[in-house]
Design a protein around this motif. Sequence first.
Motif, mmCIF file in Angstrom:
data_model
loop_
_atom_site.group_PDB
_atom_site.id
_atom_site.type_symbol
_atom_site.label_atom_id
_atom_site.label_comp_id
_atom_site.label_asym_id
_atom_site.label_seq_id
_atom_site.Cartn_x
_atom_site.Cartn_y
_atom_site.Cartn_z
ATOM 1 N N GLU A 255 0.857 -1.142 0.029
ATOM 2 C CA GLU A 255 0.163 -0.108 0.079
ATOM 3 C C GLU A 255 0.934 1.312 0.021
ATOM 4 O O GLU A 255 1.691 1.438 0.819
ATOM 5 C CB GLU A 255 -0.921 0.050 1.154
ATOM 6 C CG GLU A 255 -2.123 1.070 1.198
ATOM 7 C CD GLU A 255 -2.808 1.109 2.444
ATOM 8 O OE1 GLU A 255 -3.643 1.973 2.591
ATOM 9 O OE2 GLU A 255 -2.774 -0.007 3.144
ATOM 10 N N THR A 256 0.500 2.150 -0.871
ATOM 11 C CA THR A 256 1.460 3.339 -0.912
ATOM 12 C C THR A 256 1.511 4.051 0.200
ATOM 13 O O THR A 256 2.619 4.525 0.504
ATOM 14 C CB THR A 256 0.913 3.956 -2.411
ATOM 15 O OG1 THR A 256 0.992 3.321 -3.578
ATOM 16 C CG2 THR A 256 1.823 5.184 -2.494
ATOM 17 N N ALA A 257 0.300 4.335 0.762
ATOM 18 C CA ALA A 257 0.206 5.103 2.017
ATOM 19 C C ALA A 257 0.986 4.739 3.039
ATOM 20 O O ALA A 257 1.676 5.581 3.922
ATOM 21 C CB ALA A 257 -1.296 5.321 2.462
ATOM 22 N N VAL A 258 1.026 3.428 3.334
ATOM 23 C CA VAL A 258 1.895 2.743 4.398
ATOM 24 C C VAL A 258 3.398 3.130 4.085
ATOM 25 O O VAL A 258 4.210 3.496 4.942
ATOM 26 C CB VAL A 258 1.581 1.285 4.526
ATOM 27 C CG1 VAL A 258 2.617 0.685 5.438
ATOM 28 C CG2 VAL A 258 0.398 1.159 4.891
ATOM 29 N N GLN A 259 3.655 2.892 3.073
ATOM 30 C CA GLN A 259 5.344 3.206 2.279
ATOM 31 C C GLN A 259 5.325 4.561 2.924
ATOM 32 O O GLN A 259 6.676 4.848 3.327
ATOM 33 C CB GLN A 259 5.578 2.950 0.935
ATOM 34 C CG GLN A 259 5.109 1.364 0.595
ATOM 35 C CD GLN A 259 5.626 1.162 -0.831
ATOM 36 O OE1 GLN A 259 6.529 1.518 -1.199
ATOM 37 N NE2 GLN A 259 4.682 0.412 -1.557
ATOM 38 N N LEU A 260 4.558 5.627 2.487
ATOM 39 C CA LEU A 260 4.846 6.838 2.730
ATOM 40 C C LEU A 260 5.137 7.364 4.106
ATOM 41 O O LEU A 260 5.804 8.042 4.733
ATOM 42 C CB LEU A 260 3.619 7.862 2.066
ATOM 43 C CG LEU A 260 3.746 7.717 0.481
ATOM 44 C CD1 LEU A 260 2.661 8.714 0.086
ATOM 45 C CD2 LEU A 260 5.136 8.612 -0.028
ATOM 46 N N LEU A 261 4.108 6.496 5.040
ATOM 47 C CA LEU A 261 4.278 6.868 6.480
ATOM 48 C C LEU A 261 5.565 6.541 7.010
ATOM 49 O O LEU A 261 6.349 7.105 7.818
ATOM 50 C CB LEU A 261 3.071 6.149 7.235
ATOM 51 C CG LEU A 261 1.559 6.555 7.073
ATOM 52 C CD1 LEU A 261 0.778 5.523 7.800
ATOM 53 C CD2 LEU A 261 1.507 8.027 7.630
#
Length: 574
Positions: A255-261
């Motif tokens: 998931e892109t959002a988890v990587q950004l976090l």
Amino acid sequence: MADSDVTAAAPVENEQQFWNGLNDIVSAPCANPESLDNTLRSWLYLVATGRDRYLDSEDEIASCSQKLRDSHIFCTNEEYVRTQIIYSLLQEDDLAPLHVIANFLLLDGRAEEATFRRMVGEGCFCRLLELIKTCGGQDRRLHRLLLELMYEMSRIERLRPEDLVQVDDSFVTYLFQLIEALSDDVDDPYHYPVIRVLLVLNEQYMVASTSSASPSSPTAPTPLTNRVVKILSIHGPSFRTFGENIILLLNRATETAVQLLILKLLYLLFTTTATYEYFYTNDLRVLLDVIIRNLLDLPADMNVLRHTYLRVLAPLLAHTQLSQPPHYKRDQILSLLDILRGSGTGHFMPPEPTTLRLLERVAATKWLVEDEPDDYYAGSPSSVAKPFALGSLSQAQAGSAVSVVARVSERPGVKTPSRKEDSKEGQGGNHTTATNNNNDSNHEGHGSGGGAAAAGGLLRRLRPQKSLPEVPRHRYGVPIVGVPKMPSAAVVAAAAGGRGDGHHNPLGLGAGVGAANVAGQKKMPPKLPPPRRRKLRTASASAGGGSGSVVIGSAGEGVGAAAAPEMAGPTQCS
């Protein structure tokens, strides 16, 4: 809804009665707000009492919440039902009803993000903060659910400054201690909910720091202290399990959002002096491998995620233990930079200005350029530009502002596409097209050079393969040679007569070889020739001193005569 009395319901004696009663409650007509409130109380009471008896898993409780969401009651009074359940979260104290309420809000919020925004506006963050502190040792199922609810709510909506102020050092330390206590079991369900709460709190602090006081707005709020980075700066060696887990989570995250976090927290850790060496060296090497792999796998249109990876890569190489010799994967890093620049390959598009600027920032790392020969860039193509020195960069280029990293976001649930998956899909579509083109070219003739030029490498990839040669059978590494057939008498005679030497060949040795050659079989190695036949002489009985005489050969011929008695002749007696 929580303060009123619950409508009396028939006692539930088994699981079948429980589900029948639940269906009756959610299908009951509600003509006025009072009957609607009674129906919601009955639903909450029934599910709360059956939680420990019939609802062993979180999915079963979620099915009860889904029945309410699918009912006519919720469809016609959606906002009212949400409001009542949110108020129940703020007022309820019993653990079982709190579990049912939190489950419904989590399910409804994932379907409608407006629910999470409404919860932030009603002050539910502080309530969740209080419940997480108190119920950890009483009900682990509820504790895990509250952590998930806080994470989902906080990543959808920006928290108010008065909410973040309520997060103190003791709460953040408590979360880090939970991770250390569960470090022996990576698959424990507590691991990732706790880690995700810390990640989203760090993001909230970064977002809050972008709206700090400025000269143009004297009434802006005072900057908040990032409690997550503060605890790691002071007590980092005591909480290294958290660092190991976020690298593992980054390695597995799709998931892109988890990587950004994760990347946002890594950026702060690698740009804060007190946390330069928070990670173990081996963990940093694993992290570098993950970053290199993900950068090479990102499609061309994923610029936001690519920029964030590059912003993290620069301080990772410059400030951590990776800057000390022996330098880890220096050649691979330089190759990565060349590939992302688009030099010498047609698989990557030319980078945009921001990507190129970030690449030069990574390439300017001291230990990457100190051993580079001076003529490396002189003979390189124009697309490979010599990296700038750190002193020649402007203030905006020398380091990424926290606000730039903090503003990066992505909708929850969006999966990061993979370059490998795209290439597989493209090859599948091109395979069909090339096969059709190949079939058409077969009808038109194989001598058409235009069709081959249009298909390019596809025709080379789809051309039929040649049949492999037959592998000879071997026995212990020596090829098996078939035993030649015995030649016929005519062939033997012909072979013997063709020698022209006038010698008799009773064994047929030469004939066998000749026959084999005539038959076209493999030539066998020649055997040893027969012993030479010598002339025999007779010894008289008077010389031998005996009554008889024996036939003897000359000196050295006894062995030959004994070896071939049929050739030497019979024994002669006087």
